[in-house]
Design a protein around this motif. Structure first.
Motif, PDB file in Angstrom:
ATOM      1  N   GLU A   1       0.827  -1.208   0.000  1.00 12.40           N
ATOM      2  CA  GLU A   1       0.000   0.000   0.000  1.00 12.40           C
ATOM      3  C   GLU A   1       0.860   1.256   0.000  1.00 12.40           C
ATOM      4  N   HIS A   2       1.973   1.216   0.722  1.00 10.78           N
ATOM      5  CA  HIS A   2       2.874   2.374   0.720  1.00 10.78           C
ATOM      6  C   HIS A   2       3.428   2.602  -0.683  1.00 10.78           C
ATOM      7  N   ARG A   3       3.848   1.520  -1.337  1.00  9.39           N
ATOM      8  CA  ARG A   3       4.364   1.641  -2.704  1.00  9.39           C
ATOM      9  C   ARG A   3       3.261   2.113  -3.642  1.00  9.39           C
ATOM     10  N   GLN A   4       2.055   1.594  -3.430  1.00 14.06           N
ATOM     11  CA  GLN A   4       0.945   1.971  -4.287  1.00 14.06           C
ATOM     12  C   GLN A   4       0.618   3.450  -4.148  1.00 14.06           C
ATOM     13  N   GLN A   5       0.677   3.968  -2.920  1.00 17.06           N
ATOM     14  CA  GLN A   5       0.318   5.360  -2.695  1.00 17.06           C
ATOM     15  C   GLN A   5       1.405   6.325  -3.117  1.00 17.06           C
ATOM     16  N   HIS A   6       2.642   5.928  -3.028  1.00 12.62           N
ATOM     17  CA  HIS A   6       3.709   6.873  -3.323  1.00 12.62           C
ATOM     18  C   HIS A   6       4.304   6.715  -4.708  1.00 12.62           C
ATOM     19  N   ILE A   7       4.208   5.560  -5.296  1.00 13.14           N
ATOM     20  CA  ILE A   7       4.776   5.378  -6.633  1.00 13.14           C
ATOM     21  C   ILE A   7       3.673   5.226  -7.673  1.00 13.14           C
ATOM     22  N   VAL A   8       2.815   4.228  -7.471  1.00  9.50           N
ATOM     23  CA  VAL A   8       1.795   3.918  -8.478  1.00  9.50           C
ATOM     24  C   VAL A   8       0.798   5.063  -8.649  1.00  9.50           C
ATOM     25  N   LEU A   9       0.332   5.622  -7.535  1.00  4.90           N
ATOM     26  CA  LEU A   9      -0.654   6.700  -7.628  1.00  4.90           C
ATOM     27  C   LEU A   9      -0.057   7.946  -8.295  1.00  4.90           C
ATOM     28  N   ASN A  10       1.191   8.266  -7.980  1.00  6.24           N
ATOM     29  CA  ASN A  10       1.848   9.406  -8.638  1.00  6.24           C
ATOM     30  C   ASN A  10       2.029   9.147 -10.126  1.00  6.24           C
ATOM     31  N   LEU A  11       2.476   7.934 -10.484  1.00  6.56           N
ATOM     32  CA  LEU A  11       2.634   7.609 -11.899  1.00  6.56           C
ATOM     33  C   LEU A  11       1.288   7.594 -12.621  1.00  6.56           C
ATOM     34  N   TYR A  12       0.255   7.100 -11.953  1.00  7.76           N
ATOM     35  CA  TYR A  12      -1.083   7.071 -12.528  1.00  7.76           C
ATOM     36  C   TYR A  12      -1.541   8.480 -12.898  1.00  7.76           C
ATOM     37  N   PHE A  13      -1.425   9.411 -11.944  1.00  9.07           N
ATOM     38  CA  PHE A  13      -1.850  10.780 -12.226  1.00  9.07           C
ATOM     39  C   PHE A  13      -0.933  11.454 -13.250  1.00  9.07           C
ATOM     40  N   LEU A  14       0.338  11.123 -13.253  1.00  8.25           N
ATOM     41  CA  LEU A  14       1.258  11.684 -14.243  1.00  8.25           C
ATOM     42  C   LEU A  14       0.898  11.223 -15.651  1.00  8.25           C
ATOM     43  N   PHE A  15       0.699   9.900 -15.816  1.00  4.32           N
ATOM     44  CA  PHE A  15       0.337   9.382 -17.139  1.00  4.32           C
ATOM     45  C   PHE A  15      -1.026   9.900 -17.592  1.00  4.32           C
ATOM     46  N   LEU A  16      -1.970  10.014 -16.670  1.00  2.10           N
ATOM     47  CA  LEU A  16      -3.278  10.553 -17.048  1.00  2.10           C
ATOM     48  C   LEU A  16      -3.179  12.023 -17.446  1.00  2.10           C
ATOM     49  N   SER A  17      -2.400  12.792 -16.701  1.00  2.00           N
ATOM     50  CA  SER A  17      -2.245  14.210 -17.027  1.00  2.00           C
ATOM     51  C   SER A  17      -1.610  14.386 -18.396  1.00  2.00           C
ATOM     52  N   LEU A  18      -0.506  13.671 -18.646  1.00  2.00           N
ATOM     53  CA  LEU A  18       0.155  13.773 -19.954  1.00  2.00           C
ATOM     54  C   LEU A  18      -0.725  13.219 -21.066  1.00  2.00           C
ATOM     55  N   GLY A  19      -1.376  12.083 -20.792  1.00  2.00           N
ATOM     56  CA  GLY A  19      -2.226  11.455 -21.805  1.00  2.00           C
ATOM     57  C   GLY A  19      -3.372  12.351 -22.225  1.00  2.00           C
ATOM     58  N   PHE A  20      -4.062  12.945 -21.254  1.00  2.00           N
ATOM     59  CA  PHE A  20      -5.167  13.844 -21.609  1.00  2.00           C
ATOM     60  C   PHE A  20      -4.660  15.110 -22.299  1.00  2.00           C
ATOM     61  N   SER A  21      -3.489  15.589 -21.898  1.00  2.00           N
ATOM     62  CA  SER A  21      -2.924  16.773 -22.561  1.00  2.00           C
ATOM     63  C   SER A  21      -2.627  16.486 -24.027  1.00  2.00           C
ATOM     64  N   PHE A  22      -2.031  15.331 -24.307  1.00  2.00           N
ATOM     65  CA  PHE A  22      -1.730  14.969 -25.692  1.00  2.00           C
ATOM     66  C   PHE A  22      -3.005  14.632 -26.471  1.00  2.00           C
ATOM     67  N   TYR A  23      -3.913  13.943 -25.805  1.00  2.00           N
ATOM     68  CA  TYR A  23      -5.134  13.496 -26.481  1.00  2.00           C
ATOM     69  C   TYR A  23      -5.995  14.679 -26.921  1.00  2.00           C
TER      70      TYR A  23
END
Length: 197
Positions: free
Chosen positions: A115-137
């Motif tokens: 859960e610690h890894r999920q909250q600090h790595i996965v969740l940050n990467l998730y929002f990063l990829f979504l932010s970049l993806g929607f910006s490009f899309y």
């Protein structure tokens, strides 16, 4: 007259309160089932979002490669929680009530690390990829419109990204940490007794 009271004998004669371990086990069971349900729901939602991204690509073929890159980034963003929650689901499945209390504690520690890894790595990467993806899309759809429409579209998109990063993400992390820490405190307070049974 003798006023001395034998404190040791009074202390030894006191009744020790019996701790109800069934209440602790019920909390663990409820927590486990709730997290398994949350994990399944997130996996299904992310798979649905991934399927809709593939559908958009197939039925409305993007003209610009930036839009395709946006769909790919969004797909990667949607796959990260699927993989992370899938692993977490396996860990919660391993947290069975019939295993020994030592295994319980070691599984809980594994879940806490996940859960610690999920909250600090996965969740940050998730929002990063979504932010970049929607910006490009959205670039292709704003590219063919007038500048004011593009500015409005990107302003709304940046507002949404900011809301995700600075409101939703911290709220999700705090909420999940609060629930897990309550369970861990309850287990830690009964740890010695749980280890004996």
């Amino acid at each position: 007259m003798k006023n001395d009271i034998d404190i040791k004998s009074l202390w030894k004669g006191q009744q020790v309160p019996v701790i109800d371990l069934s209440a602790v086990r019920k909390k663990i069971k409820y927590f486990r089932l709730r997290r398994m349900g949350e994990s399944c729901a997130v996996i299904m939602l992310m798979m649905l979002a991934l399927a809709s991204g593939v559908t958009v690509w197939i039925h409305w073929s993007p003209l610009l490669s930036v839009t395709k890159a946006g769909i790919i980034l969004l797909s990667i963003g949607f796959m990260l929680p699927v993989l992370s929650y899938g692993r977490q689901l396996r860990l919660y499945y391993g947290l069975k009530t019939d295993c020994s209390n030592v295994d319980y504690m070691s599984n809980l520690l594994k879940i806490k690390k996940q859960e610690h890894r999920q909250q600090h790595i996965v969740l940050n990467l998730y929002f990063l990829f979504l932010s970049l993806g929607f910006s490009f899309y959205t670039y292709e759809y704003t590219f063919y419109h007038s500048s004011p429409r593009g500015i409005i579209a990107y302003s709304v998109l940046l507002s949404w990204i900011s809301l995700n990063w600075f409101v939703f993400r911290p709220y999700i992390i705090k909420k999940r940490n609060r629930r897990f820490s309550k369970l861990v405190k309850c287990i830690e307070s009964h740890r010695d007794i749980l280890m004996k049974h």
